[in-house]
Write an enzyme that holds these catalytic residues in place. Structure first.
Site, PDB file in Angstrom:
ATOM      1  N   ASP A  46       0.839  -1.197   0.000  1.00 31.89           N
ATOM      2  CA  ASP A  46       0.000   0.000   0.000  1.00 31.89           C
ATOM      3  C   ASP A  46       0.875   1.249   0.000  1.00 31.89           C
ATOM      4  O   ASP A  46       1.789   1.375   0.822  1.00 31.89           O
ATOM      5  CB  ASP A  46      -0.893   0.005   1.248  1.00 31.89           C
ATOM      6  CG  ASP A  46      -1.765   1.250   1.333  1.00 31.89           C
ATOM      7  OD1 ASP A  46      -2.928   1.173   0.911  1.00 31.89           O
ATOM      8  OD2 ASP A  46      -1.279   2.302   1.818  1.00 31.89           O
ATOM      9  N   TYR A  51       2.488  10.208  -0.182  1.00 28.93           N
ATOM     10  CA  TYR A  51       3.662   9.740   0.567  1.00 28.93           C
ATOM     11  C   TYR A  51       4.970  10.113  -0.136  1.00 28.93           C
ATOM     12  O   TYR A  51       6.044   9.982   0.445  1.00 28.93           O
ATOM     13  CB  TYR A  51       3.637   8.218   0.764  1.00 28.93           C
ATOM     14  CG  TYR A  51       2.431   7.664   1.462  1.00 28.93           C
ATOM     15  CD1 TYR A  51       1.541   8.474   2.162  1.00 28.93           C
ATOM     16  CD2 TYR A  51       2.161   6.292   1.421  1.00 28.93           C
ATOM     17  CE1 TYR A  51       0.424   7.943   2.789  1.00 28.93           C
ATOM     18  CE2 TYR A  51       1.049   5.752   2.059  1.00 28.93           C
ATOM     19  CZ  TYR A  51       0.181   6.582   2.726  1.00 28.93           C
ATOM     20  OH  TYR A  51      -0.915   6.036   3.337  1.00 28.93           O
ATOM     21  N   LYS A  76      -3.173   5.930  -3.914  1.00 31.08           N
ATOM     22  CA  LYS A  76      -4.271   6.847  -3.582  1.00 31.08           C
ATOM     23  C   LYS A  76      -4.150   8.171  -4.332  1.00 31.08           C
ATOM     24  O   LYS A  76      -3.040   8.662  -4.570  1.00 31.08           O
ATOM     25  CB  LYS A  76      -4.275   7.112  -2.068  1.00 31.08           C
ATOM     26  CG  LYS A  76      -4.253   5.836  -1.226  1.00 31.08           C
ATOM     27  CD  LYS A  76      -4.163   6.115   0.253  1.00 31.08           C
ATOM     28  CE  LYS A  76      -3.848   4.859   1.032  1.00 31.08           C
ATOM     29  NZ  LYS A  76      -2.412   4.472   0.978  1.00 31.08           N
ATOM     30  N   HIS A 107      -7.772   9.513  -1.242  1.00 24.56           N
ATOM     31  CA  HIS A 107      -7.039   9.507   0.024  1.00 24.56           C
ATOM     32  C   HIS A 107      -7.830  10.169   1.153  1.00 24.56           C
ATOM     33  O   HIS A 107      -7.860   9.660   2.284  1.00 24.56           O
ATOM     34  CB  HIS A 107      -5.690  10.198  -0.153  1.00 24.56           C
ATOM     35  CG  HIS A 107      -4.656   9.768   0.820  1.00 24.56           C
ATOM     36  ND1 HIS A 107      -3.301   9.811   0.560  1.00 24.56           N
ATOM     37  CD2 HIS A 107      -4.754   9.267   2.077  1.00 24.56           C
ATOM     38  CE1 HIS A 107      -2.635   9.359   1.604  1.00 24.56           C
ATOM     39  NE2 HIS A 107      -3.490   9.035   2.544  1.00 24.56           N
TER      40      HIS A 107
END
Length: 305
Positions: A46, A51, A76, A107
């Site tokens: 994931d 990120y 996401k 997200h």
């Protein structure tokens, strides 16, 4: 409550119960974590555009030598990309070095400015979900499933009401990824999702970095009884909840390996773990950072004042 190995999505696909989470996993370390996880039996990875490590996750996948079709990959849509979902998907696929995603999540239901400096109140997240649904229906070769993340019951109710009015164009989410651990069990979200065929994925199952849950006496007592680490109890708690998958995260090889050890917990043990919330409730990721207040979560309503 025997722990599951996988759960069935509303698409018919199987999603592995335990996956490697990569939130806060830095470039330079995350590619080795992904490579280690895939080489040692993890079947789910994931990540997220937010990120800022998709390229490194892709490198870890490539370096593992593991066939793409042998594991489940999630990323996401970032908060500043609500108006450019299709372009954002193309960028994520390119960064990850893959032609398709097993799961693509919104997200947060919280459109934001570039750099996430503040909310953009002129954009409705429901329009973004309609766009994601359209892309999913048009490109089954790119998307196996779509879902949401950080959705409260209130927001899910709005989405499902819209879907009921326009089932041809709006998709029921396959997954809702939310923070879940003994100090934030969110049983209302889990129950609602279960009743509508939506799988729940638990992020921050340990309560995030340096979590007090690892030192909690109830957690330590159950860990000693089963001869495992406290982290194993916390990850296993989510894996023992029906219809729930879980994302332990680490960039340390030994922890990546040990986190995948799942034990079966009794109902009494699970109930005892969930009493921790009554004594010490906390969130590792409060929704107020988005500038959208509580996002409908009952324990975050102070953010709406």
């Amino acid at each position: 409550m025997p722990a599951s190995k996988s759960v069935k999505l509303n698409t018919g696909a199987e999603m592995p119960t335990v996956g490697l989470g990569t939130w806060k996993s830095q470039p330079g370390a995350v590619e080795h974590a992904v490579e280690c996880a895939l080489k040692n039996g993890y079947k789910s990875i994931d990540t997220a555009a937010a990120y800022q490590n998709e390229t490194e996750v892709g490198l870890g996948i490539k370096n593992s030598g593991v066939a793409r079709e042998s594991f489940f990959l999630t990323t996401k849509l970032d908060n500043p990309d609500h108006l450019v979902a299709e372009e954002a998907l193309a960028k994520s696929l390119k960064n990850l070095g893959t032609t398709y995603l097993d799961l693509w999540l919104m997200h947060w239901p919280a459109p934001m400015t570039a750099g996430c400096t503040g909310p953009v109140k002129t954009i409705d997240w429901l329009d973004t979900w309609k766009s994601m649904s359209k892309i999913y229906k048009a490109h089954p070769e790119k998307l196996r499933a779509i879902g949401v993340s950080n959705f409260s019951v209130k927001y899910l109710e709005r989405l499902l009401e819209a879907q009921k009015q326009d089932p041809e164009n709006i998709v029921v989410p396959a997954v809702n990824q939310v923070e879940l651990h003994p100090s934030c069990p969110q049983q209302d979200v889990v129950d609602f999702c279960r009743s509508h065929g939506i799988v729940v994925t638990a992020y921050s199952p340990l309560g995030s970095d340096n979590s007090p849950l690892l030192e909690n006496e109830i957690v330590k007592k159950i860990a000693a009884k089963h001869n495992v680490q406290p982290a194993n109890v916390l990850v296993s708690l989510q894996a023992n909840r029906p219809g729930v998958t879980v994302l332990p995260k680490s960039v340390t090889n030994s922890r990546i390996l040990s986190n995948s050890t799942i034990i079966d917990l009794t109902k009494e043990e699970m109930d005892e773990l969930h009493t921790i919330d009554k004594i010490h409730h906390f969130r590792a990721c409060h929704p107020s950072w988005t500038g959208w207040g509580s996002l409908g979560f009952p324990d975050c309503l102070d953010a709406d004042k």
